[in-house]
Design a protein around this motif. Structure first.
Motif, PDB file in Angstrom:
ATOM      1  N   LEU A  32     -20.850  81.721  12.354  1.00 15.49           N
ATOM      2  CA  LEU A  32     -21.390  80.455  11.836  1.00 15.49           C
ATOM      3  C   LEU A  32     -20.271  79.499  11.437  1.00 15.49           C
ATOM      4  N   HIS A  33     -19.112  80.060  11.127  1.00 16.86           N
ATOM      5  CA  HIS A  33     -17.954  79.259  10.717  1.00 16.86           C
ATOM      6  C   HIS A  33     -16.835  79.370  11.753  1.00 16.86           C
ATOM      7  N   ALA A  34     -17.214  79.488  13.015  1.00 18.67           N
ATOM      8  CA  ALA A  34     -16.232  79.643  14.081  1.00 18.67           C
ATOM      9  C   ALA A  34     -15.201  78.519  14.042  1.00 18.67           C
ATOM     10  N   ASP A  35     -13.946  78.880  14.263  1.00 20.12           N
ATOM     11  CA  ASP A  35     -12.797  77.961  14.268  1.00 20.12           C
ATOM     12  C   ASP A  35     -12.404  77.493  12.868  1.00 20.12           C
ATOM     13  N   GLU A  36     -13.052  78.034  11.835  1.00 24.30           N
ATOM     14  CA  GLU A  36     -12.720  77.692  10.458  1.00 24.30           C
ATOM     15  C   GLU A  36     -12.078  78.898   9.771  1.00 24.30           C
ATOM     16  N   VAL A  37     -11.116  78.638   8.927  1.00 23.66           N
ATOM     17  CA  VAL A  37     -10.536  79.723   8.142  1.00 23.66           C
ATOM     18  C   VAL A  37     -11.499  80.071   7.013  1.00 23.66           C
ATOM     19  N   VAL A  38     -11.896  81.331   6.943  1.00 24.36           N
ATOM     20  CA  VAL A  38     -12.820  81.816   5.927  1.00 24.36           C
ATOM     21  C   VAL A  38     -12.042  82.723   4.976  1.00 24.36           C
ATOM     22  N   THR A  39     -12.083  82.419   3.696  1.00 26.60           N
ATOM     23  CA  THR A  39     -11.318  83.194   2.721  1.00 26.60           C
ATOM     24  C   THR A  39     -12.010  84.518   2.396  1.00 26.60           C
ATOM     25  N   ARG A  40     -11.250  85.440   1.839  1.00 24.34           N
ATOM     26  CA  ARG A  40     -11.822  86.718   1.422  1.00 24.34           C
ATOM     27  C   ARG A  40     -12.889  86.516   0.351  1.00 24.34           C
ATOM     28  N   ALA A  41     -12.628  85.575  -0.564  1.00 25.49           N
ATOM     29  CA  ALA A  41     -13.595  85.308  -1.633  1.00 25.49           C
ATOM     30  C   ALA A  41     -14.920  84.814  -1.065  1.00 25.49           C
ATOM     31  N   MET A  42     -14.863  83.985  -0.021  1.00 22.89           N
ATOM     32  CA  MET A  42     -16.085  83.497   0.601  1.00 22.89           C
ATOM     33  C   MET A  42     -16.859  84.647   1.239  1.00 22.89           C
ATOM     34  N   CYS A 101     -11.159  95.010   9.808  1.00 21.24           N
ATOM     35  CA  CYS A 101     -10.407  95.874  10.720  1.00 21.24           C
ATOM     36  C   CYS A 101     -11.358  96.641  11.649  1.00 21.24           C
ATOM     37  N   ARG A 102     -12.421  97.189  11.094  1.00 23.94           N
ATOM     38  CA  ARG A 102     -13.398  97.929  11.903  1.00 23.94           C
ATOM     39  C   ARG A 102     -14.114  97.003  12.883  1.00 23.94           C
ATOM     40  N   LEU A 103     -14.494  95.826  12.389  1.00 20.78           N
ATOM     41  CA  LEU A 103     -15.180  94.861  13.245  1.00 20.78           C
ATOM     42  C   LEU A 103     -14.266  94.406  14.376  1.00 20.78           C
ATOM     43  N   ARG A 104     -13.018  94.135  14.049  1.00 17.35           N
ATOM     44  CA  ARG A 104     -12.064  93.680  15.064  1.00 17.35           C
ATOM     45  C   ARG A 104     -11.900  94.722  16.178  1.00 17.35           C
ATOM     46  N   SER A 105     -11.839  95.987  15.775  1.00 20.00           N
ATOM     47  CA  SER A 105     -11.664  97.033  16.787  1.00 20.00           C
ATOM     48  C   SER A 105     -12.850  97.084  17.742  1.00 20.00           C
ATOM     49  N   TYR A 160      -9.453  84.701   7.263  1.00 25.86           N
ATOM     50  CA  TYR A 160      -9.681  85.092   8.652  1.00 25.86           C
ATOM     51  C   TYR A 160     -10.309  83.939   9.421  1.00 25.86           C
ATOM     52  N   VAL A 161     -10.139  83.985  10.736  1.00 26.81           N
ATOM     53  CA  VAL A 161     -10.769  82.980  11.586  1.00 26.81           C
ATOM     54  C   VAL A 161     -11.256  83.661  12.865  1.00 26.81           C
ATOM     55  N   LEU A 162     -12.476  83.329  13.271  1.00 28.06           N
ATOM     56  CA  LEU A 162     -13.026  83.787  14.541  1.00 28.06           C
ATOM     57  C   LEU A 162     -12.973  82.603  15.486  1.00 28.06           C
ATOM     58  N   SER A 163     -12.162  82.708  16.525  1.00 28.53           N
ATOM     59  CA  SER A 163     -11.945  81.551  17.383  1.00 28.53           C
ATOM     60  C   SER A 163     -11.397  81.983  18.737  1.00 28.53           C
ATOM     61  N   THR A 164     -11.669  81.167  19.744  1.00 24.88           N
ATOM     62  CA  THR A 164     -11.080  81.388  21.069  1.00 24.88           C
ATOM     63  C   THR A 164      -9.834  80.522  21.244  1.00 24.88           C
ATOM     64  N   MET A 177      -9.627  87.310  19.223  1.00 20.89           N
ATOM     65  CA  MET A 177     -10.564  86.327  18.695  1.00 20.89           C
ATOM     66  C   MET A 177     -10.619  86.337  17.174  1.00 20.89           C
ATOM     67  N   LEU A 178     -10.607  87.525  16.587  1.00 19.37           N
ATOM     68  CA  LEU A 178     -10.703  87.647  15.130  1.00 19.37           C
ATOM     69  C   LEU A 178      -9.299  87.847  14.577  1.00 19.37           C
ATOM     70  N   ARG A 179      -8.767  86.780  13.983  1.00 21.31           N
ATOM     71  CA  ARG A 179      -7.372  86.793  13.553  1.00 21.31           C
ATOM     72  C   ARG A 179      -7.252  86.658  12.040  1.00 21.31           C
ATOM     73  N   THR A 180      -6.211  87.235  11.509  1.00 23.90           N
ATOM     74  CA  THR A 180      -5.876  87.097  10.097  1.00 23.90           C
ATOM     75  C   THR A 180      -4.960  85.888   9.928  1.00 23.90           C
ATOM     76  N   VAL A 181      -5.290  85.024   8.987  1.00 22.04           N
ATOM     77  CA  VAL A 181      -4.445  83.884   8.658  1.00 22.04           C
ATOM     78  C   VAL A 181      -3.748  84.224   7.350  1.00 22.04           C
ATOM     79  N   ARG A 182      -2.490  84.517   7.436  1.00 24.71           N
ATOM     80  CA  ARG A 182      -1.759  85.039   6.282  1.00 24.71           C
ATOM     81  C   ARG A 182      -1.875  84.115   5.071  1.00 24.71           C
ATOM     82  N   GLY A 183      -2.232  84.711   3.942  1.00 26.91           N
ATOM     83  CA  GLY A 183      -2.337  83.963   2.696  1.00 26.91           C
ATOM     84  C   GLY A 183      -3.603  83.150   2.549  1.00 26.91           C
ATOM     85  N   GLU A 184      -4.472  83.153   3.585  1.00 30.17           N
ATOM     86  CA  GLU A 184      -5.689  82.335   3.525  1.00 30.17           C
ATOM     87  C   GLU A 184      -6.958  83.142   3.767  1.00 30.17           C
TER      88      GLU A 184
END
Length: 228
Positions: free
Chosen positions: A164-174, A196-200, A220-224, A211-218
């Motif tokens: 639902l938030h594709a291409d947006e950085v989503v924080t852990r708190a969110m 980690c499990r979902l990414r695998s 995660y983002v799901l994006s192509t 597609m599912l990447r970690t944005v250091r210090g911020e």
């Protein structure tokens, strides 16, 4: 973005307003609910940051009046009330997101960016697509490149929120709040473990960039899109 900030605490209002303006946003301010309702009714805003506890007219009354009046601006509700019932009441009254006090400015800005750029998904929406990854919202089925991927219920909730938030950085708190329902961040690697499990599952055996990447210090983002 054009933002209306309705907050009676002068220090909080000044702090948030300054932080938004320095990032290039246009900000109007109101110190009570009645004035906020008047401004929101007379002007078009992209997002309204609305404190729940306001003098003259409380935030919930403002929110309900705006929705009854047909105002479609996104609303981020601020409140010191952290219980689940209060959060549900706000969302059912028409808030697009909910942030408990005290909060970090970076978290508020991340949420504003998310709700302002969020693609409008109506009740008629039955599919979400991110590249060749497809979510069937009715059957709760996930497939990538036509191949079905089996997920656990929490993994499904997590992927759906990220999609639902594709291409947006989503924080852990969110993620903790919207997927697990936590109002505060517990000292745990709960999110990281599930990501980690979902990414695998959604990356394994598939060609192409991750597609599912970690944005250091911020977060995660799901994006192509390719990361810079």
């Amino acid at each position: 973005m054009k933002i209306l900030l309705v907050e009676d605490d002068v220090d909080t209002r000044s702090y948030v307003s300054a932080g938004l303006k320095v990032r290039g946003h246009s900000v109007d301010e109101s110190g009570d609910g009645n004035e906020g309702l008047l401004r929101a009714s007379e002007h078009d805003y992209d997002v309204i940051v609305l404190d729940r506890m306001l003098p003259v007219l409380d935030g919930m009354s403002v929110l309900r009046s705006l929705r009854v009046g047909g105002t479609h601006a996104r609303v981020l509700l601020l409140t010191a009330l952290g219980d689940v019932d209060a959060r549900i009441e706000g969302m059912e009254a028409g808030a697009d997101d909910y942030l408990g006090k005290p909060f970090a400015l970076s978290e508020l800005i991340a949420r504003l960016n998310a709700i302002s750029r969020r693609t409008a998904h109506t009740n008629a929406t039955t599919f979400l697509r991110v590249g060749n990854l497809e979510l069937d919202l009715i059957a709760q089925r996930v497939s990538r490149a036509g191949r079905v991927i089996h997920l656990q219920p929490r993994e499904w909730d997590l992927l759906k929120y990220l999609a639902l938030h594709a291409d947006e950085v989503v924080t852990r708190a969110m993620l903790l709040e919207h997927v697990w329902g936590f109002q505060s961040s517990p000292h745990t690697n709960l999110v990281d473990t599930h990501v980690c499990r979902l990414r695998s599952k959604i990356e394994r055996d598939f060609l192409g960039p991750q597609m599912l990447r970690t944005v250091r210090g911020e977060g995660y983002v799901l994006s192509t899109k390719q990361s810079r």
